[in-house]
Scaffold this motif. Structure first.
Motif, short mmCIF file in Angstrom:
data_model
loop_
_atom_site.label_atom_id
_atom_site.label_comp_id
_atom_site.label_asym_id
_atom_site.label_seq_id
_atom_site.Cartn_x
_atom_site.Cartn_y
_atom_site.Cartn_z
N MET A 60 0.84 -1.19 0.00
CA MET A 60 0.00 0.00 0.00
C MET A 60 0.88 1.25 0.00
O MET A 60 1.93 1.28 0.62
N LYS A 61 0.43 2.28 -0.68
CA LYS A 61 1.16 3.54 -0.71
C LYS A 61 1.14 4.17 0.67
O LYS A 61 0.18 4.02 1.42
N PRO A 62 2.19 4.94 1.02
CA PRO A 62 2.22 5.58 2.34
C PRO A 62 1.20 6.73 2.48
O PRO A 62 0.87 7.12 3.59
N TYR A 63 0.71 7.25 1.34
CA TYR A 63 -0.30 8.31 1.39
C TYR A 63 -1.07 8.33 0.07
O TYR A 63 -0.61 7.82 -0.94
N GLU A 64 -2.26 8.95 0.14
CA GLU A 64 -3.09 9.13 -1.06
C GLU A 64 -3.58 10.56 -1.05
O GLU A 64 -4.18 11.02 -0.07
N ILE A 65 -3.34 11.30 -2.13
CA ILE A 65 -3.81 12.68 -2.23
C ILE A 65 -5.31 12.67 -2.49
O ILE A 65 -5.78 12.04 -3.43
N LEU A 66 -6.05 13.37 -1.63
CA LEU A 66 -7.50 13.45 -1.79
C LEU A 66 -7.90 14.68 -2.60
O LEU A 66 -8.82 14.62 -3.41
N SER A 67 -7.22 15.82 -2.36
CA SER A 67 -7.54 17.03 -3.11
C SER A 67 -6.40 18.03 -3.04
O SER A 67 -5.60 18.01 -2.11
N ILE A 68 -6.35 18.89 -4.05
CA ILE A 68 -5.45 20.04 -4.07
C ILE A 68 -6.31 21.24 -4.41
O ILE A 68 -6.88 21.31 -5.49
N GLU A 69 -6.44 22.17 -3.46
CA GLU A 69 -7.33 23.32 -3.64
C GLU A 69 -6.57 24.62 -3.42
O GLU A 69 -5.71 24.70 -2.55
N ASN A 70 -6.93 25.64 -4.18
CA ASN A 70 -6.33 26.95 -4.02
C ASN A 70 -6.84 27.59 -2.74
O ASN A 70 -8.04 27.62 -2.49
N ALA A 71 -5.90 28.11 -1.95
CA ALA A 71 -6.27 28.76 -0.68
C ALA A 71 -6.11 30.27 -0.80
O ALA A 71 -6.12 30.97 0.20
N GLY A 72 -5.97 30.75 -2.01
CA GLY A 72 -5.82 32.19 -2.23
C GLY A 72 -4.40 32.51 -2.68
O GLY A 72 -3.43 32.09 -2.06
N GLY A 73 -4.32 33.20 -3.78
CA GLY A 73 -3.01 33.59 -4.30
C GLY A 73 -2.17 32.40 -4.67
O GLY A 73 -2.60 31.51 -5.40
N LYS A 74 -0.97 32.37 -4.13
CA LYS A 74 -0.02 31.31 -4.48
C LYS A 74 -0.02 30.14 -3.50
O LYS A 74 0.86 29.28 -3.57
N TYR A 75 -1.01 30.06 -2.62
CA TYR A 75 -1.06 29.00 -1.63
C TYR A 75 -2.08 27.93 -2.01
O TYR A 75 -3.19 28.24 -2.42
N TRP A 76 -1.67 26.68 -1.87
CA TRP A 76 -2.49 25.53 -2.20
C TRP A 76 -2.57 24.60 -1.00
O TRP A 76 -1.57 24.38 -0.32
N VAL A 77 -3.75 24.07 -0.73
CA VAL A 77 -3.95 23.15 0.38
C VAL A 77 -4.07 21.74 -0.20
O VAL A 77 -4.95 21.48 -1.02
N VAL A 78 -3.18 20.87 0.25
CA VAL A 78 -3.20 19.47 -0.18
C VAL A 78 -3.77 18.64 0.97
O VAL A 78 -3.23 18.65 2.07
N THR A 79 -4.89 17.98 0.71
CA THR A 79 -5.50 17.08 1.68
C THR A 79 -5.12 15.67 1.27
O THR A 79 -5.28 15.29 0.12
N TYR A 80 -4.59 14.92 2.24
CA TYR A 80 -4.14 13.56 1.92
C TYR A 80 -4.45 12.61 3.06
O TYR A 80 -4.63 13.02 4.20
N LYS A 81 -4.51 11.33 2.71
CA LYS A 81 -4.81 10.29 3.69
C LYS A 81 -3.59 9.39 3.80
O LYS A 81 -3.07 8.91 2.80
N LEU A 82 -3.16 9.15 5.04
CA LEU A 82 -2.04 8.26 5.29
C LEU A 82 -2.50 6.82 5.25
O LEU A 82 -3.70 6.53 5.31
N SER A 83 -1.56 5.90 5.17
CA SER A 83 -1.90 4.48 5.06
C SER A 83 -2.64 3.97 6.30
O SER A 83 -3.35 2.98 6.23
#
Length: 60
Positions: A1-24
């Motif tokens: 199993m992968k150590p993590y899975e990216i659930l979403s990448i969303e813009n948080a304003g300007g040049k900032y991005w929020v990556v939501t991920y799930k660990l194994s």
């Protein structure tokens, strides 16, 4: 199993991005990345996770 899975990448304003991920273990976490677009955010997040895994192996 992968150590993590990216659930979403969303813009948080300007040049900032929020990556939501799930660990194994099922725990969901977020990380804020400074990037120009979602592609760069993905690459920077992936590189961040690779560094974390290498640091864990070194300290083990």
């Amino acid at each position: 199993m992968k150590p993590y899975e990216i659930l979403s990448i969303e813009n948080a304003g300007g040049k900032y991005w929020v990556v939501t991920y799930k660990l194994s273990n099922g725990q969901t976490e977020i990380e804020t990345i400074d990037a120009l677009d979602h592609h760069e955010a993905f690459v920077k997040f992936r590189n961040f996770m690779i560094k974390q895994q290498k640091n864990q192996k070194i300290s083990s």
